[in-house]
Design a protein around this motif. Structure first.
Motif, short mmCIF file in Angstrom:
data_model
loop_
_atom_site.label_atom_id
_atom_site.label_comp_id
_atom_site.label_asym_id
_atom_site.label_seq_id
_atom_site.Cartn_x
_atom_site.Cartn_y
_atom_site.Cartn_z
N THR A 83 0.84 -1.20 0.00
CA THR A 83 0.00 0.00 0.00
C THR A 83 0.87 1.25 0.00
O THR A 83 0.63 2.19 -0.75
CB THR A 83 -0.94 0.00 1.23
OG1 THR A 83 -1.68 -1.21 1.24
CG2 THR A 83 -1.87 1.19 1.21
N ALA A 94 2.49 1.72 -3.40
CA ALA A 94 1.50 2.14 -4.38
C ALA A 94 1.18 3.63 -4.23
O ALA A 94 1.06 4.36 -5.21
CB ALA A 94 0.23 1.30 -4.25
N GLN A 95 1.04 4.09 -2.96
CA GLN A 95 0.76 5.51 -2.71
C GLN A 95 1.93 6.38 -3.13
O GLN A 95 1.75 7.42 -3.75
CB GLN A 95 0.44 5.73 -1.24
CG GLN A 95 -0.90 5.17 -0.83
CD GLN A 95 -1.12 5.25 0.68
OE1 GLN A 95 -0.20 5.53 1.44
NE2 GLN A 95 -2.35 4.99 1.10
N ASP A 148 4.18 5.70 -5.36
CA ASP A 148 4.27 5.68 -6.81
C ASP A 148 3.25 6.61 -7.43
O ASP A 148 3.54 7.33 -8.38
CB ASP A 148 4.09 4.25 -7.32
CG ASP A 148 4.39 4.13 -8.80
OD1 ASP A 148 5.39 4.72 -9.25
OD2 ASP A 148 3.61 3.45 -9.50
N SER A 149 2.02 6.62 -6.88
CA SER A 149 0.99 7.49 -7.44
C SER A 149 1.34 8.96 -7.20
O SER A 149 1.08 9.81 -8.04
CB SER A 149 -0.38 7.16 -6.86
OG SER A 149 -0.41 7.45 -5.47
N LEU A 150 1.94 9.28 -6.04
CA LEU A 150 2.38 10.65 -5.78
C LEU A 150 3.46 11.07 -6.78
O LEU A 150 3.45 12.19 -7.29
CB LEU A 150 2.90 10.79 -4.35
CG LEU A 150 1.87 10.69 -3.23
CD1 LEU A 150 2.57 10.68 -1.88
CD2 LEU A 150 0.88 11.83 -3.32
N TYR A 151 4.37 10.19 -7.05
CA TYR A 151 5.44 10.50 -8.00
C TYR A 151 4.86 10.73 -9.39
O TYR A 151 5.24 11.66 -10.08
CB TYR A 151 6.46 9.36 -8.04
CG TYR A 151 7.51 9.57 -9.08
CD1 TYR A 151 8.56 10.45 -8.88
CD2 TYR A 151 7.45 8.89 -10.31
CE1 TYR A 151 9.51 10.66 -9.85
CE2 TYR A 151 8.41 9.09 -11.28
CZ TYR A 151 9.44 9.98 -11.05
OH TYR A 151 10.38 10.19 -12.02
N GLN A 152 3.91 9.89 -9.79
CA GLN A 152 3.30 10.03 -11.11
C GLN A 152 2.55 11.36 -11.22
O GLN A 152 2.63 12.03 -12.24
CB GLN A 152 2.38 8.85 -11.40
CG GLN A 152 3.12 7.57 -11.65
CD GLN A 152 2.19 6.38 -11.81
OE1 GLN A 152 0.97 6.52 -11.76
NE2 GLN A 152 2.76 5.21 -11.98
N LYS A 153 1.83 11.75 -10.17
CA LYS A 153 1.11 13.03 -10.18
C LYS A 153 2.09 14.19 -10.29
O LYS A 153 1.86 15.14 -11.04
CB LYS A 153 0.26 13.17 -8.92
CG LYS A 153 -0.96 12.29 -8.90
CD LYS A 153 -1.73 12.43 -7.60
CE LYS A 153 -2.87 11.43 -7.53
NZ LYS A 153 -3.55 11.47 -6.24
N LYS A 154 3.18 14.12 -9.55
CA LYS A 154 4.19 15.18 -9.59
C LYS A 154 4.82 15.26 -10.98
O LYS A 154 5.03 16.34 -11.51
CB LYS A 154 5.26 14.93 -8.53
CG LYS A 154 6.29 16.02 -8.45
CD LYS A 154 7.29 15.74 -7.35
CE LYS A 154 8.34 16.82 -7.33
NZ LYS A 154 9.37 16.59 -6.32
#
Length: 105
Positions: free
Chosen positions: A85, A88-89, A91-97
């Protein structure tokens, strides 16, 4: 007589050429392939691929494969769901940035 001598030399030349061109892998690579077990077929495929195409990449692959036995884990690392978890969080923060950075350009 001269024709037979030339024929003899050509035949031996071909035999030597074939023996030399059937160059085996370096000893360190052979040892790593033995230790790789089931994975050795994939590693040999990489070696064969680069041996035919690019000598420098073949040498690099030999270097990496020969050093693989020194870089392994003695135990399997199993992560619980909390770690999955978290990753995954993150990774999603990195993708948004990364997306924000692309939009700002």
């Amino acid at each position: 007589m001269k024709s037979n001598t030339i024929k003899f030399i050509c035949q031996w030349g071909m035999i030597l050429f074939i023996l030399i061109s059937c160059d085996s892998y370096p000893q360190e690579v052979k040892e790593a392939l033995v230790l790789a077990g089931n994975n050795s077929t994939q590693l040999e495929a990489v070696l064969k691929h680069y041996k035919r195409k690019d000598r420098q990449k073949y040498k690099a692959a030999c270097f990496l494969i020969s050093n693989m036995p020194y870089h392994k884990s003695l135990s399997e690392i199993i992560l619980d769901s909390v770690h999955h978890t978290f990753f995954a969080q993150m990774d999603s923060l990195y993708q948004k940035k990364a997306l924000r950075g692309v939009r700002n350009k």
